[in-house]
Design a protein around this motif. Structure first.
Motif, PDB file in Angstrom:
ATOM      1  N   ILE A   1      -5.898 -10.293   2.761  1.00  0.00           N
ATOM      2  CA  ILE A   1      -7.150  -9.571   3.522  1.00  0.00           C
ATOM      3  C   ILE A   1      -6.322  -9.291   4.937  1.00  0.00           C
ATOM      4  N   ARG A   2      -5.933 -10.464   5.431  1.00  0.00           N
ATOM      5  CA  ARG A   2      -5.335 -10.401   6.932  1.00  0.00           C
ATOM      6  C   ARG A   2      -4.245  -9.517   6.983  1.00  0.00           C
TER       7      ARG A   2
ATOM      8  N   ILE B   1      -3.597  -6.791   5.158  1.00  0.00           N
ATOM      9  CA  ILE B   1      -3.989  -5.502   4.935  1.00  0.00           C
ATOM     10  C   ILE B   1      -4.687  -5.156   6.225  1.00  0.00           C
ATOM     11  N   ASN B   2      -5.310  -5.875   7.052  1.00  0.00           N
ATOM     12  CA  ASN B   2      -5.944  -5.526   8.332  1.00  0.00           C
ATOM     13  C   ASN B   2      -5.027  -5.482   9.556  1.00  0.00           C
ATOM     14  N   ALA B   3      -3.930  -6.269   9.406  1.00  0.00           N
ATOM     15  CA  ALA B   3      -2.983  -6.120  10.362  1.00  0.00           C
ATOM     16  C   ALA B   3      -1.946  -4.924  10.155  1.00  0.00           C
TER      17      ALA B   3
ATOM     18  N   ASP C   1      -0.942  -1.073  10.356  1.00  0.00           N
ATOM     19  CA  ASP C   1      -1.008   0.334  10.936  1.00  0.00           C
ATOM     20  C   ASP C   1      -1.232   1.263   9.936  1.00  0.00           C
TER      21      ASP C   1
ATOM     22  N   CYS D   1      -9.110  -1.303  -0.152  1.00  0.00           N
ATOM     23  CA  CYS D   1      -9.230  -0.844   1.210  1.00  0.00           C
ATOM     24  C   CYS D   1     -10.304  -0.922   1.572  1.00  0.00           C
TER      25      CYS D   1
ATOM     26  N   VAL E   1     -12.058  -4.260   2.175  1.00  0.00           N
ATOM     27  CA  VAL E   1     -11.690  -5.306   3.089  1.00  0.00           C
ATOM     28  C   VAL E   1     -11.185  -4.805   4.552  1.00  0.00           C
ATOM     29  N   LEU E   2     -10.840  -3.463   4.524  1.00  0.00           N
ATOM     30  CA  LEU E   2     -10.603  -2.976   5.832  1.00  0.00           C
ATOM     31  C   LEU E   2     -11.659  -3.089   6.730  1.00  0.00           C
ATOM     32  N   THR E   3     -11.277  -3.961   7.818  1.00  0.00           N
ATOM     33  CA  THR E   3     -12.481  -4.005   8.981  1.00  0.00           C
ATOM     34  C   THR E   3     -11.693  -3.280  10.263  1.00  0.00           C
ATOM     35  N   ASN E   4     -10.365  -3.220  10.185  1.00  0.00           N
ATOM     36  CA  ASN E   4      -9.581  -2.544  11.338  1.00  0.00           C
ATOM     37  C   ASN E   4      -9.771  -1.006  11.362  1.00  0.00           C
TER      38      ASN E   4
ATOM     39  N   THR F   1      -6.271   1.107  11.098  1.00  0.00           N
ATOM     40  CA  THR F   1      -5.364   1.305   9.967  1.00  0.00           C
ATOM     41  C   THR F   1      -5.620   2.715   9.032  1.00  0.00           C
TER      42      THR F   1
END
Length: 250
Positions: free
Chosen positions: A23-24, A26-28, A30, A52, A55-58, A61
């Motif tokens: 999860i980390r 995926i969020n890291a 770009d 995606c 779990v994507l909070t960014n 991305t």
């Protein structure tokens, strides 16, 4: 060029198999690239989209999809056919990365199971030109998922086990020196080539997915049922992903 390629193991179909590290990662990223493998295997792309979305909070991305080239299964030289396919996939990855990310940043590919076991993503990644910095986030393999769903310890006490393919099992028969064989990438039902006497099988298809099917028992009894269930499932879904464990019992 400063591109980092993250190969992230996502398990076998159950989004809850994702690790915190996955999860980390995926969020890291770009950019997350989602491969499409044709309409028959659209379920695989849809699962990646679901992961995606979950779990994507960014918010930075980006997600991009691309079509994977198919392997020429008619090539008589198996290794050459695989090498040519890997070259084609590497070229497709390079085009997708350049087109959506450019020459700097972090790109992630969500790998079914784990990138290190009967998966070609690491070999393909090293064929990119130029080769990016590569990082691997391990995932739950189909072997782990299969053992878990059957509540089965893989190895016997103090004994080895062998992981192989359906093609090798069919060509070489039961391997010497082991009483436990894990079979992956079996395009057919290679266990039919074995003498079933004393053999037990633990089989699973679509592990971790809503359509999961499992069977186990003496190979002579369960084998024909697996063949029938496998054919029915392939006709229904257009594809099948399965694996099995064989043990020789005295």
């Amino acid at each position: 060029m400063s591109v980092t390629l993250s190969l992230i193991g996502i398990g076998c179909g159950d989004p809850e198999q994702l690790t915190l590290a996955a999860i980390r990662a995926i969020n890291a990223a770009d950019l997350v690239l989602i491969p499409r493998k044709g309409t028959q295997k659209s379920d695989l792309a849809e699962l990646r989209r679901t992961i995606c979305a979950d779990v994507l909070t960014n918010g930075q991305t980006r997600i991009a999809e691309f079509d994977l080239p198919a392997r020429d299964v008619g090539e008589s030289d198996y290794r050459k056919g695989v090498d040519d396919w890997h070259d084609a996939v590497a070229a497709t990855w390079s085009q997708a990365i350049a087109g959506h990310l450019g020459n700097e940043g972090r790109v992630a590919l969500l790998i079914w199971g784990d990138p290190s076991l009967y998966d070609s993503s690491l070999r393909i990644a090293r064929r990119l030109d130029p080769v990016p910095s590569i990082e691997v986030v391990p995932g739950i393999t189909s072997i782990q998922a299969l053992c878990a769903v059957h509540a089965l310890p893989l190895n016997e006490i103090g004994e080895p086990f062998l992981v192989t393919t359906g093609r090798r099992l069919r060509e070489g028969g039961w391997p010497d020196g082991t009483g436990t064989v894990v079979v992956m990438l079996d395009g057919g039902t290679a266990f039919q080539s074995l003498d079933p006497e004393g053999l037990h099988i633990w089989w699973g298809a679509y592990l971790g997915m809503p359509d999961q099917i499992i069977m186990s028992g003496p190979l002579g009894e369960i084998g024909p049922r697996i063949v029938a269930a496998r054919q029915e499932a392939r006709e229904q879904h257009g594809w099948i992903m399965d694996s099995y464990i064989l043990k020789r019992r005295s």
